[in-house]
Scaffold this motif. Structure first.
Motif, PDB file in Angstrom:
ATOM      1  N   ALA A 189       0.558  -1.776  -0.524  1.00 31.35           N
ATOM      2  CA  ALA A 189      -0.307  -0.139  -0.166  1.00 31.35           C
ATOM      3  C   ALA A 189       1.150   1.046  -0.044  1.00 31.35           C
ATOM      4  CB  ALA A 189      -0.760  -0.171   0.914  1.00 31.35           C
ATOM      5  N   LEU A 190       0.332   1.961  -1.002  1.00 34.26           N
ATOM      6  CA  LEU A 190       1.270   3.396  -0.418  1.00 34.26           C
ATOM      7  C   LEU A 190       0.164   4.677  -0.127  1.00 34.26           C
ATOM      8  CD1 LEU A 190       3.210   5.561  -1.631  1.00 34.26           C
ATOM      9  CD2 LEU A 190       2.194   5.672  -3.371  1.00 34.26           C
ATOM     10  N   ILE A 191       0.371   5.328   1.349  1.00 38.49           N
ATOM     11  CA  ILE A 191       0.523   6.200   2.414  1.00 38.49           C
ATOM     12  C   ILE A 191       0.777   6.978   1.905  1.00 38.49           C
ATOM     13  CG2 ILE A 191      -0.210   6.774   4.276  1.00 38.49           C
ATOM     14  CD1 ILE A 191       0.367   3.598   4.964  1.00 38.49           C
ATOM     15  N   TYR A 192       0.078   8.390   1.565  1.00 37.48           N
ATOM     16  CA  TYR A 192       0.847   9.519   0.991  1.00 37.48           C
ATOM     17  C   TYR A 192      -0.138  10.837   1.585  1.00 37.48           C
ATOM     18  CZ  TYR A 192      -3.410   9.818  -2.591  1.00 37.48           C
ATOM     19  OH  TYR A 192      -4.242   9.105  -3.221  1.00 37.48           O
ATOM     20  N   ALA A 194       9.181   4.611  -9.441  1.00 39.96           N
ATOM     21  CA  ALA A 194      10.920   4.246  -9.011  1.00 39.96           C
ATOM     22  C   ALA A 194      10.501   3.244  -8.104  1.00 39.96           C
ATOM     23  CB  ALA A 194      11.606   5.195  -9.419  1.00 39.96           C
ATOM     24  N   ALA A 195      10.744   3.660  -6.807  1.00 36.78           N
ATOM     25  CA  ALA A 195      11.244   3.403  -5.616  1.00 36.78           C
ATOM     26  C   ALA A 195      10.188   1.789  -5.259  1.00 36.78           C
ATOM     27  CB  ALA A 195      11.201   3.914  -4.497  1.00 36.78           C
ATOM     28  N   ALA A 196       8.826   1.950  -5.886  1.00 39.66           N
ATOM     29  CA  ALA A 196       7.829   1.015  -5.769  1.00 39.66           C
ATOM     30  C   ALA A 196       8.107  -0.205  -5.256  1.00 39.66           C
ATOM     31  CB  ALA A 196       6.613   1.002  -6.070  1.00 39.66           C
ATOM     32  N   PRO A 197       8.491  -1.373  -3.842  1.00 36.21           N
ATOM     33  CA  PRO A 197       9.164  -2.343  -3.782  1.00 36.21           C
ATOM     34  C   PRO A 197       8.562  -3.891  -4.143  1.00 36.21           C
ATOM     35  CG  PRO A 197       8.017  -1.799  -1.760  1.00 36.21           C
ATOM     36  CD  PRO A 197       7.422  -0.600  -2.545  1.00 36.21           C
ATOM     37  N   GLY A 198       7.498  -3.154  -4.715  1.00 36.32           N
ATOM     38  CA  GLY A 198       6.364  -4.136  -5.253  1.00 36.32           C
ATOM     39  C   GLY A 198       4.864  -3.426  -5.846  1.00 36.32           C
ATOM     40  N   HIS A 199       3.773  -5.043  -5.703  1.00 33.42           N
ATOM     41  CA  HIS A 199       2.865  -4.670  -6.650  1.00 33.42           C
ATOM     42  C   HIS A 199       1.717  -3.147  -5.631  1.00 33.42           C
ATOM     43  CE1 HIS A 199      -1.283  -4.995  -8.358  1.00 33.42           C
ATOM     44  NE2 HIS A 199      -1.414  -4.788  -9.051  1.00 33.42           N
ATOM     45  N   VAL A 200       1.182  -2.184  -6.181  1.00 28.57           N
ATOM     46  CA  VAL A 200       0.809  -1.353  -5.645  1.00 28.57           C
ATOM     47  C   VAL A 200      -0.704  -1.328  -5.266  1.00 28.57           C
ATOM     48  CG1 VAL A 200       0.090   1.358  -5.025  1.00 28.57           C
ATOM     49  CG2 VAL A 200       2.715   0.444  -6.033  1.00 28.57           C
ATOM     50  N   ARG A 201      -0.966  -1.731  -4.294  1.00 26.64           N
ATOM     51  CA  ARG A 201      -2.830  -2.372  -5.261  1.00 26.64           C
ATOM     52  C   ARG A 201      -3.882  -1.981  -4.080  1.00 26.64           C
ATOM     53  NH1 ARG A 201      -4.293  -8.400  -3.033  1.00 26.64           N
ATOM     54  NH2 ARG A 201      -6.724  -7.484  -3.790  1.00 26.64           N
ATOM     55  N   TRP A 202      -2.843  -0.532  -3.003  1.00 26.67           N
ATOM     56  CA  TRP A 202      -3.960   1.021  -2.463  1.00 26.67           C
ATOM     57  C   TRP A 202      -3.241   1.630  -2.105  1.00 26.67           C
ATOM     58  CZ3 TRP A 202      -2.714  -4.552  -0.450  1.00 26.67           C
ATOM     59  CH2 TRP A 202      -4.018  -5.620  -0.542  1.00 26.67           C
ATOM     60  N   ALA A 235      -4.885   0.018  -8.753  1.00 27.64           N
ATOM     61  CA  ALA A 235      -5.475   0.389  -7.447  1.00 27.64           C
ATOM     62  C   ALA A 235      -6.256   1.103  -6.534  1.00 27.64           C
ATOM     63  CB  ALA A 235      -3.898   1.845  -6.546  1.00 27.64           C
ATOM     64  N   SER A 236      -6.673   0.471  -5.523  1.00 28.30           N
ATOM     65  CA  SER A 236      -8.039   0.722  -4.672  1.00 28.30           C
ATOM     66  C   SER A 236      -7.616   2.052  -4.366  1.00 28.30           C
ATOM     67  CB  SER A 236      -8.174  -0.264  -4.180  1.00 28.30           C
ATOM     68  OG  SER A 236      -9.142   0.097  -3.310  1.00 28.30           O
ATOM     69  N   ALA A 237      -8.395   2.964  -4.789  1.00 27.13           N
ATOM     70  CA  ALA A 237      -7.712   4.669  -3.708  1.00 27.13           C
ATOM     71  C   ALA A 237      -9.170   4.505  -3.149  1.00 27.13           C
ATOM     72  CB  ALA A 237      -8.539   5.912  -4.588  1.00 27.13           C
ATOM     73  N   ALA A 238     -10.189   3.506  -2.803  1.00 27.71           N
ATOM     74  CA  ALA A 238     -11.292   3.776  -1.587  1.00 27.71           C
ATOM     75  C   ALA A 238     -11.033   3.733   0.027  1.00 27.71           C
ATOM     76  CB  ALA A 238     -12.423   2.396  -1.329  1.00 27.71           C
ATOM     77  N   ALA A 239     -11.384   4.840   1.047  1.00 23.56           N
ATOM     78  CA  ALA A 239     -10.912   5.490   1.704  1.00 23.56           C
ATOM     79  C   ALA A 239     -12.020   4.356   3.332  1.00 23.56           C
ATOM     80  CB  ALA A 239     -11.885   6.664   2.374  1.00 23.56           C
ATOM     81  N   PRO A 240     -11.078   3.429   3.464  1.00 25.92           N
ATOM     82  CA  PRO A 240     -11.942   2.600   5.139  1.00 25.92           C
ATOM     83  C   PRO A 240     -11.789   3.143   5.467  1.00 25.92           C
ATOM     84  CG  PRO A 240      -8.918   2.377   4.768  1.00 25.92           C
ATOM     85  CD  PRO A 240      -9.534   3.194   3.742  1.00 25.92           C
TER      86      PRO A 240
END
Length: 440
Positions: A327-330, A344-352, A371-376
């Motif tokens: 997940a990417l938190i931003y 460039a730095a993403a360590p894997g598959h960004v799903r969230w 990627a899901s951008a839904a707010a949990p």
């Protein structure tokens, strides 16, 4: 250009041994104010302090405890209480006096009548012989005291500071610093082997770059503290009035100006300790646009400029297992350059894509359209490999969110820098801007 991720070692090397040491800061009053004795160390190969200007001091000798019976005005129990050690506190006082005699030719001692020892009247050959004998071992100083009826004046020393060399240094010392007033009828004489020059300087002059002295971090910091005082009496009274003297331990970190010690009051200090507790490298004292830095096995941080054109540096955090889903938190919006650095730095598959602020359309959606951008909702959890993210309410804004990495107790936040009431599981704060730090 995007920097390569700064790695955190998973297999720390064996800790370097820490040697106990004592240093004596000798003071005197002069027309311009308080002055301190500085000695210049001899130039030696493979010596991290070669050529540095220092205070007299050195390592505790295995036989320094044998000098307890020669000390006056202070016993081991009182000395240990002052230094807050179980026992052996008087070793430090004895070692400080011994090292000062060996390196500077000054002996803090009293004669059989309780008067300060005078050395200037001794024949030069006799004094040189006494110093040479003392350098051969602690037992020689013990014999000198017995021969002349001298007592080491431990009560003339005031405990002042306690420093531990940073992890990762070739040699580490746990050093107690003492203060003492320059004895009368004695003269400073560098030994010519360990020390080759002496200077009496106002502390402010010693740290002035124009003076050109090579100073270790600890020496510079103590000189800056000494510069607050106008007289020896004022400084000694202050030292004797200190109730507790905490241990100070800088940490080594890297940045635009190379590796340097980071002091405990600096914003980066706690983060450096978190990512690099053993001083193996990886900690940073400054943020740089494009820098990808691994904070833990589950968290990779990428720094870049905010998308509002202000030039402010902000962070994006990848959470998850390297090579797997993440997940990417931003905090939106991200600038184009920051988005490219994240990609460039993403360590894997960004799903969230998890925004700590009100979600908005920006460059990140273009990079990861699937990627899901839904707010949990607050309380909901996302499982990402061996990482668990829990959504927490934002601060006042119904659309904002905070996210807790449950396994590490790390709180990712875009606004507030503190956990809310009832969030005792939070141990670390990962802010939108600034360094990772512990819960306040």
């Amino acid at each position: 250009m995007t920097a390569s991720p700064t790695e955190v070692s998973s297999s720390p090397a064996s800790p370097r041994p820490v040697r106990m040491a004592a240093t004596l800061i000798v003071l005197r009053d002069a027309n311009a104010g308080l002055e301190v004795l500085m000695l210049r160390r001899a130039e030696k190969a493979n010596d991290q302090n070669s050529g540095a200007s220092v205070f007299p001091g050195g390592v505790i000798d295995a036989h320094d405890r044998g000098l307890h019976g020669c000390c006056s005005g202070l016993d081991d129990r009182a000395a240990s209480e002052r230094l807050e050690v179980p026992d052996g506190g008087l070793d430090y006082y004895a070692a400080a006096i011994r090292e000062c005699f060996e390196e500077a030719g000054l002996l803090f001692a009293t004669d059989s009548a309780g008067r300060p020892v005078t050395l200037d009247g001794l024949p030069p050959g006799q004094l040189a012989g006494m110093r040479h004998a003392a350098e051969q071992g602690t037992d020689a100083l013990l014999s000198l005291c017995a021969q002349h009826g001298w007592k080491l004046a431990a009560d003339r020393l005031a405990y002042f500071s306690h420093w531990l060399t940073p992890p990762g240094m070739p040699r580490r010392f746990d050093t107690r610093f003492f203060l003492a007033t320059m004895p009368e009828a004695q003269s400073v004489r560098p030994d010519g082997r360990e020390t080759v020059e002496h200077m009496w300087l106002r502390p402010a002059d010693a740290v002035d770059p124009a003076r050109g002295l090579k100073l270790m971090n600890v020496t510079r910091r103590i000189l800056l503290e000494l510069a607050r005082f106008q007289s020896v009496q004022e400084l000694m009274a202050h030292a004797r009035g200190l109730k507790h003297i905490p241990r100070v331990m800088p940490r080594l970190a890297d940045g635009p100006k190379g590796r340097r010690p980071v002091n405990m009051e600096e914003p980066s200090y706690e983060e450096v300790g978190f990512v690099d507790p053993d001083g193996e490298g990886g900690g940073r004292y400054a943020h740089e646009a494009g820098l990808a830095m691994r904070l833990s096995a589950r968290v990779l941080r990428v720094t870049g400029e905010a998308g509002d054109g202000s030039g402010t540096l902000v962070h994006g955090y990848f959470v998850g297992t390297a090579g797997g889903d993440c997940a990417l938190i931003y905090a939106s919006p991200a600038s184009r350059a920051h988005a490219e650095a994240l990609a460039a730095a993403a360590p894997g598959h960004v799903r969230w894509l998890l925004s700590t602020q009100a979600p908005s359309e920006d460059a990140l959606r273009e990079l990861w359209p699937d990627a899901s951008a839904a707010a949990p909702a607050p309380g909901e959890q996302i499982r990402i490999g061996d990482a668990t993210l829990r959504a927490l309410p934002g601060d006042g804004d119904a659309q904002s969110r905070r996210f807790l990495l449950v396994e590490e107790g790390t709180l990712f936040t875009g606004a507030s820098d503190a956990p809310a009431a009832g969030e005792e599981q939070v141990r670390w704060i990962a802010p939108r801007q600034g360094f990772l730090h512990s819960r306040r």
